[in-house]
Structures are given as C-alpha cells and as structure tokens.
Design an enzyme around this catalytic site. Structure first.
Site, PDB file in Angstrom:
ATOM      1  N   ARG A 178       0.611  -1.242   0.024  1.00 32.99           N
ATOM      2  CA  ARG A 178      -0.032  -0.223  -0.037  1.00 32.99           C
ATOM      3  C   ARG A 178       0.730   1.328   0.057  1.00 32.99           C
ATOM      4  O   ARG A 178       0.414   2.348   0.668  1.00 32.99           O
ATOM      5  CB  ARG A 178      -1.011  -0.022   1.080  1.00 32.99           C
ATOM      6  CG  ARG A 178      -2.035  -1.106   1.063  1.00 32.99           C
ATOM      7  CD  ARG A 178      -2.884  -1.148  -0.052  1.00 32.99           C
ATOM      8  NE  ARG A 178      -3.580  -2.316   0.029  1.00 32.99           N
ATOM      9  CZ  ARG A 178      -3.339  -3.631  -0.519  1.00 32.99           C
ATOM     10  NH1 ARG A 178      -2.394  -3.743  -1.492  1.00 32.99           N
ATOM     11  NH2 ARG A 178      -4.047  -4.601  -0.481  1.00 32.99           N
ATOM     12  N   SER A 228     -11.633  -1.462   2.512  1.00 29.42           N
ATOM     13  CA  SER A 228     -11.040  -2.001   3.549  1.00 29.42           C
ATOM     14  C   SER A 228     -10.535  -0.672   4.456  1.00 29.42           C
ATOM     15  O   SER A 228      -9.841   0.416   3.832  1.00 29.42           O
ATOM     16  CB  SER A 228      -9.667  -2.586   3.531  1.00 29.42           C
ATOM     17  OG  SER A 228     -10.211  -3.926   2.803  1.00 29.42           O
ATOM     18  N   GLU A 298      -6.130   2.725   6.221  1.00 33.66           N
ATOM     19  CA  GLU A 298      -5.870   2.518   4.824  1.00 33.66           C
ATOM     20  C   GLU A 298      -6.507   3.781   3.991  1.00 33.66           C
ATOM     21  O   GLU A 298      -6.097   4.232   3.039  1.00 33.66           O
ATOM     22  CB  GLU A 298      -6.310   1.246   4.162  1.00 33.66           C
ATOM     23  CG  GLU A 298      -5.999   0.982   2.668  1.00 33.66           C
ATOM     24  CD  GLU A 298      -6.224  -0.440   2.236  1.00 33.66           C
ATOM     25  OE1 GLU A 298      -6.789  -0.650   1.308  1.00 33.66           O
ATOM     26  OE2 GLU A 298      -5.617  -1.507   3.030  1.00 33.66           O
TER      27      GLU A 298
END
Length: 303
Positions: A178, A228, A298
């Site tokens: 990420r 998410s 996130e």
C-alpha cells in the site's frame, strides 16, 4: 491573485464545463461524505492536468488529486483550493502490441479489467472489484485476492512536484504494501502501462465472475464505504482483530463497523467525516487494548 481572477484563469485552461465551484465532495467519494470543494477541476488531457497544477503552484493555491474517491475521507467543512478529479474525463485505455495496455490514470480498475477481458488479456482480474482508478492503484499498489498492481505494471507516467512529466519504470517505483515512490514523493500518476498475458475472454471472464461472487458474499457492497478501512498489520488481518475485539456493529452517528465484514466502515445513512474519524479512533484504541496491535488507516484522511 484575486479569487475571481484565479477562477477565470482555470476556466480559460479547462473551459466552462471543466470547472465547478463549491462542488460537494460527497458526490465524488464512495463514502458519500464530504463538504464542498472550493473548485473542482475536471481535466481531459495530460496538458490540462499539468497546467492546472502549475497554475495552483504559481498562485500559491492548495491543490490535490482525486480519482474515484474510493479511498478518501473528505472533511465535512469541505476543502479550500482546487481538487483535480481524474476519474471520468481522463480515462482512455489503449491496447498496444505485445500484451500491453496503456491506461490514463482516471480509468477505473473495473473498466480496465473488463477491457482486458474483452481483448483476451489476462492478469488484471484481481482488480475487477477494486473500487478505484488506475492512478490510485499505482499510487498505493492496490491489491486483492493474491494479486497487486506491481505484479502487472511495467511503468507509470507522473507529474513531479516541480511540474516535470517523467516516465518512472517499475524498477524505480519502489512499490511496497500500500505504498510507492509516487506516494512518498507526492507525484501525480498520469498513466500506467500494464503487461498482460493472452488468454480466452471466456476463461478471464469466468475468473472475474468468481471474484465478484466472492466479494458479494463477504463484503457490504450495499452500503457506501471506502473499502478496507485499515491496512493489514504484519502477521494479522485487520478484520479479524476488530471482530475478536467485539466491535462489529459498533457505531458513531451514521458510521458503523460493518456487521458483514469487520474490516469495513460503512455509512448507514447521514454519516459525517467526524463520525468516521471518531469511529476509526475508537476501533484503533480498543483493538490495541485487546490485542496489542496498532491499526493504521488505509483510507486517506483529507484535511
């Protein structure tokens, strides 16, 4: 530069339909949350993206880039300056020889996956249900079901902080979990080149259908969310940690830890950014107390 002079300059760059004033960000984020952007710019070409960013730098006006708004929590009070939205107008997909696709940053992952399927090119099926754009996928190395963007990308085209447009080969993109060089440098992803493999559209479509079915069974796709909410902690799954802490269904205002998948925070109706901020903080605190694991959001918390 006066506000009206700056707005006129943007209109000269983008045309009347390419600029909106006081545009609600709730209409441009999958959370359906966010106050008005002072200006929403809708560029159609790479030159327009660079020109708007350059105009902002020259005038000292804050600016940021938005894709599909699927990984963003925009503040309730809105945002000053210019929000450059790439999804929609800046979304061309081109098939090149040798199994390559050249894709503008505003193309959605779902559209690219469908284009690749119809072209008989495999390898991007994992992204068919990721609710973002190619720019966002490159920026954060998006992934799902065992695949990630860095697996298939040979390079990205970026606008750097000083206004230079440059090609960044995959070897220099420094992708991680990420994250990427583009994220760390604050560069704008303009386009990406994907290397895919020949396969039958039917076989590719069957794999995409299977992934779609699995998503629909496990994820709360019927309510607005950002996907998410937390990154996967090393050695753990965020959703399981949240579930084990007994937090499924926990709510603050209209924001709720999904009862279907604990890794999602959903907008059950009328949720504000403040609700989501507070719920994220509460989940972090209670998971840390329960398991000793720190959860990192996130979703990008804009301010």
């Amino acid at each position: 530069m006066r506000t009206d002079d700056f707005a006129h300059k943007l209109q000269m760059l983008l045309g009347a339909e390419g600029l909106r004033a006081d545009e609600p960000l709730s209409a441009h984020t999958t959370f359906r949350i966010g106050g008005p952007a002072q200006w929403l710019a809708l560029p159609r070409t790479e030159d327009e993206v660079a020109a708007v960013a350059g105009a902002c730098r020259a005038a000292g006006v804050a600016w940021r880039v938005l894709g599909a708004g699927s990984n963003v929590l925009a503040p309730d009070e809105g945002l000053p300056g210019v929000t450059i939205k790439l999804a929609g107008n800046f979304a061309a997909i081109e098939k090149l020889p040798g199994g390559l696709l050249r894709v503008q940053a505003g193309a959605t992952d779902a559209d690219v996956a469908a284009f690749a399927r119809d072209a008989g090119l495999a390898g991007f099926e994992f992204a068919c249900g990721i609710p973002g754009t190619i720019g966002g996928a490159a920026y954060m190395n998006a992934g799902a079901y065992g695949g990630q963007f860095s697996d298939v990308c040979t390079g990205v085209r970026c606008l750097t902080g000083n206004g230079e447009v440059r090609e960044v080969p995959a070897a220099e993109a420094a992708w991680g979990y990420r994250e990427s060089r583009m994220m760390r440098e604050g560069w704008v992803v303009l386009a990406a080149t994907l290397q895919l493999e020949a396969d039958s559209p039917a076989a590719i479509g069957a794999r995409m259908d299977d992934l779609t079915r699995r998503r629909e069974e496990k994820q709360p796709l019927d309510l607005p969310s950002c996907g998410s909410a937390f990154k996967r902690p090393e050695g753990h799954f965020a959703g399981k940690l949240i579930q084990d802490a007994g937090l499924q269904g926990l709510s603050v205002g209209g924001a709720q830890v999904s009862e279907k998948h604990a890794g999602f925070i959903v907008n059950t109706g009328g949720a504000t950014a403040a609700d989501v901020f507070a719920l994220i903080a509460e989940v972090q605190a209670r998971v840390l107390a329960d398991s000793g694991v720190s959860l990192e959001p996130e979703v990008r918390l804009w301010s």
